[in-house]
Design a protein around this motif. Sequence first.
Motif, PDB file in Angstrom:
ATOM      1  N   PRO A  71     -15.811   6.219  38.486  1.00 19.62           N
ATOM      2  CA  PRO A  71     -14.771   5.262  38.104  1.00 19.62           C
ATOM      3  C   PRO A  71     -14.464   5.287  36.614  1.00 19.62           C
ATOM      4  CG  PRO A  71     -16.826   4.132  38.577  1.00 19.62           C
ATOM      5  CD  PRO A  71     -17.035   5.546  38.976  1.00 19.62           C
ATOM      6  N   ILE A  72     -13.184   5.311  36.296  1.00 16.96           N
ATOM      7  CA  ILE A  72     -12.709   5.239  34.910  1.00 16.96           C
ATOM      8  C   ILE A  72     -11.784   4.021  34.805  1.00 16.96           C
ATOM      9  CG2 ILE A  72     -11.443   6.380  33.055  1.00 16.96           C
ATOM     10  CD1 ILE A  72     -13.984   7.835  33.745  1.00 16.96           C
ATOM     11  N   PRO A  73     -12.189   2.963  34.132  1.00 19.08           N
ATOM     12  CA  PRO A  73     -11.307   1.792  34.016  1.00 19.08           C
ATOM     13  C   PRO A  73     -10.020   2.135  33.261  1.00 19.08           C
ATOM     14  CG  PRO A  73     -13.566   1.264  33.373  1.00 19.08           C
ATOM     15  CD  PRO A  73     -13.489   2.761  33.481  1.00 19.08           C
ATOM     16  N   VAL A  74      -8.919   1.612  33.763  1.00 16.07           N
ATOM     17  CA  VAL A  74      -7.619   1.790  33.106  1.00 16.07           C
ATOM     18  C   VAL A  74      -7.054   0.405  32.812  1.00 16.07           C
ATOM     19  CG1 VAL A  74      -5.277   2.697  33.303  1.00 16.07           C
ATOM     20  CG2 VAL A  74      -7.206   3.979  34.285  1.00 16.07           C
ATOM     21  N   LYS A  75      -6.704   0.174  31.576  1.00 16.12           N
ATOM     22  CA  LYS A  75      -6.215  -1.141  31.155  1.00 16.12           C
ATOM     23  C   LYS A  75      -4.680  -1.164  31.197  1.00 16.12           C
ATOM     24  CE  LYS A  75     -10.204  -1.392  28.071  1.00 16.12           C
ATOM     25  NZ  LYS A  75     -10.683  -1.505  26.676  1.00 16.12           N
ATOM     26  N   PRO A  76      -4.097  -2.125  31.899  1.00 14.02           N
ATOM     27  CA  PRO A  76      -2.630  -2.200  31.963  1.00 14.02           C
ATOM     28  C   PRO A  76      -2.037  -2.812  30.701  1.00 14.02           C
ATOM     29  CG  PRO A  76      -3.604  -3.944  33.283  1.00 14.02           C
ATOM     30  CD  PRO A  76      -4.747  -3.113  32.761  1.00 14.02           C
ATOM     31  N   VAL A  77      -0.957  -2.202  30.240  1.00 16.05           N
ATOM     32  CA  VAL A  77      -0.236  -2.699  29.064  1.00 16.05           C
ATOM     33  C   VAL A  77       1.241  -2.806  29.424  1.00 16.05           C
ATOM     34  CG1 VAL A  77       0.414  -2.266  26.661  1.00 16.05           C
ATOM     35  CG2 VAL A  77      -1.867  -1.616  27.477  1.00 16.05           C
ATOM     36  N   LEU A  78       1.842  -3.924  29.109  1.00 12.66           N
ATOM     37  CA  LEU A  78       3.283  -4.105  29.248  1.00 12.66           C
ATOM     38  C   LEU A  78       3.863  -4.264  27.859  1.00 12.66           C
ATOM     39  CD1 LEU A  78       5.880  -4.617  30.910  1.00 12.66           C
ATOM     40  CD2 LEU A  78       5.254  -7.054  30.921  1.00 12.66           C
ATOM     41  N   THR A  79       4.798  -3.407  27.495  1.00  8.41           N
ATOM     42  CA  THR A  79       5.400  -3.488  26.161  1.00  8.41           C
ATOM     43  C   THR A  79       6.878  -3.798  26.275  1.00  8.41           C
ATOM     44  OG1 THR A  79       5.721  -2.300  24.072  1.00  8.41           O
ATOM     45  CG2 THR A  79       5.771  -0.981  26.073  1.00  8.41           C
ATOM     46  N   LEU A  80       7.347  -4.666  25.410  1.00  6.04           N
ATOM     47  CA  LEU A  80       8.726  -5.155  25.430  1.00  6.04           C
ATOM     48  C   LEU A  80       9.377  -4.877  24.083  1.00  6.04           C
ATOM     49  CD1 LEU A  80       7.870  -8.605  27.042  1.00  6.04           C
ATOM     50  CD2 LEU A  80       8.922  -6.672  28.216  1.00  6.04           C
ATOM     51  N   PRO A  81      10.037  -3.736  23.928  1.00  3.14           N
ATOM     52  CA  PRO A  81      10.669  -3.410  22.642  1.00  3.14           C
ATOM     53  C   PRO A  81      11.706  -4.452  22.241  1.00  3.14           C
ATOM     54  CG  PRO A  81      10.595  -1.486  24.079  1.00  3.14           C
ATOM     55  CD  PRO A  81      10.198  -2.657  24.911  1.00  3.14           C
ATOM     56  N   GLY A  82      11.644  -4.853  20.978  1.00  3.94           N
ATOM     57  CA  GLY A  82      12.617  -5.807  20.451  1.00  3.94           C
ATOM     58  C   GLY A  82      12.245  -7.264  20.646  1.00  3.94           C
ATOM     59  N   TRP A  83      11.156  -7.546  21.367  1.00  4.03           N
ATOM     60  CA  TRP A  83      10.747  -8.929  21.625  1.00  4.03           C
ATOM     61  C   TRP A  83       9.521  -9.303  20.786  1.00  4.03           C
ATOM     62  CZ3 TRP A  83      13.180 -12.485  24.716  1.00  4.03           C
ATOM     63  CH2 TRP A  83      14.245 -11.990  25.493  1.00  4.03           C
ATOM     64  N   TYR A  84       9.491 -10.535  20.358  1.00  2.36           N
ATOM     65  CA  TYR A  84       8.318 -11.077  19.662  1.00  2.36           C
ATOM     66  C   TYR A  84       7.455 -11.754  20.718  1.00  2.36           C
ATOM     67  CZ  TYR A  84       5.415 -13.711  16.434  1.00  2.36           C
ATOM     68  OH  TYR A  84       4.330 -14.232  15.749  1.00  2.36           O
ATOM     69  N   VAL A  85       6.263 -11.219  20.936  1.00  2.00           N
ATOM     70  CA  VAL A  85       5.392 -11.695  22.002  1.00  2.00           C
ATOM     71  C   VAL A  85       4.429 -12.741  21.464  1.00  2.00           C
ATOM     72  CG1 VAL A  85       3.701 -11.046  23.759  1.00  2.00           C
ATOM     73  CG2 VAL A  85       5.557  -9.455  23.154  1.00  2.00           C
ATOM     74  N   ILE A  86       4.417 -13.907  22.086  1.00  2.00           N
ATOM     75  CA  ILE A  86       3.487 -14.986  21.747  1.00  2.00           C
ATOM     76  C   ILE A  86       2.488 -15.098  22.897  1.00  2.00           C
ATOM     77  CG2 ILE A  86       3.228 -17.436  21.231  1.00  2.00           C
ATOM     78  CD1 ILE A  86       6.167 -17.413  20.305  1.00  2.00           C
ATOM     79  N   THR A  87       1.230 -14.749  22.635  1.00  2.00           N
ATOM     80  CA  THR A  87       0.196 -14.784  23.675  1.00  2.00           C
ATOM     81  C   THR A  87      -0.586 -16.086  23.568  1.00  2.00           C
ATOM     82  OG1 THR A  87       0.021 -12.371  23.670  1.00  2.00           O
ATOM     83  CG2 THR A  87      -1.809 -13.602  24.630  1.00  2.00           C
ATOM     84  N   ARG A  88      -0.434 -16.928  24.566  1.00  2.00           N
ATOM     85  CA  ARG A  88      -1.156 -18.205  24.594  1.00  2.00           C
ATOM     86  C   ARG A  88      -2.550 -18.026  25.203  1.00  2.00           C
ATOM     87  NH1 ARG A  88       3.254 -21.956  24.612  1.00  2.00           N
ATOM     88  NH2 ARG A  88       4.301 -21.495  22.632  1.00  2.00           N
TER      89      ARG A  88
END
Length: 292
Positions: A230-247
């Motif tokens: 098993p090789i863990p794969v981390k999901p990433v979602l990227t949104l060009p042009g958006w300022y992301v606020i992670t709560r």
Amino acid sequence: MSPIMYVLISFIPAGIVAAILEIWRHLNQANDQRLPIKDKLLRPPGETSRRKAEHLNEKIDEVSLWVFGFPITLMICYLSSNSTGPLSRPISGVWLVAFGVAAAVFGVLVWKLSSLYRTRNYWRDSFSAERVVGEQINQLMCDGCRVLHDFPLTDDWNIGHIIIAPSGVYAVETRARHKGSASASQQAHEVVYDGKTLEFPFQSETADLEQARAQSERLAKVLQESLAEPIPVKPVLTLPGWYVITRNAGDVMVLNPKMIDAAIITHAAPVLSPERIKQITQVLDRKSRELE
């Protein structure tokens, strides 16, 4: 000549041009000349989106030919059929039926053309967004990362970008989203991520997060089948042009492309050795090379 013959003739010019374009396209494909290079090439950022947009351009050309060519030809045929008689005479039943059918077909073609334009613009936006992300994450190679773009999982499913970094393997999903108006609590360019949902100023949604999870799971399966562990794969979602606020941090990393470097290099501890990175890269590299 009877009116029905004029109606049938009105189809001929656009039909001939459409046939010529189709024959020309097939001849170009049959005579396609490639450079004498046998090595398969890696896919560039947004390759799938580019192909889909090009295919839709061909469809738009075909439908546009009928939308703009057929009504004019039909009207010319009608005027020609009445050139020997008084212009004030009533329109015959054949022509009334022909115009009614033509109006219905024209409406369907216009709707189809509009749908093709919207879909083509979607893939164009996707291509531009993936190019932006690709240029940004290519810089990670200076930090010992390996980067692959437009990785084909299946015939109709691809991962926008894969990063093999000392801190792990990342499946990066890119989404091109247009900005709307601001809300009472958010600016027009802000998206709030609470670990489960994306809150845009104009709507909430989870589909992109689910897509990112599904892609990371599929990539992990590919790696496990190839490396027998098993090789863990981390999901990433990227949104060009958006300022992301992670709560709240969720299982999916939601980032602006410019935040990826800090997230997986600066603030992430190494877990993969250089040898492991090389092994994973070799597996994915072979599966990603297909362009001639």
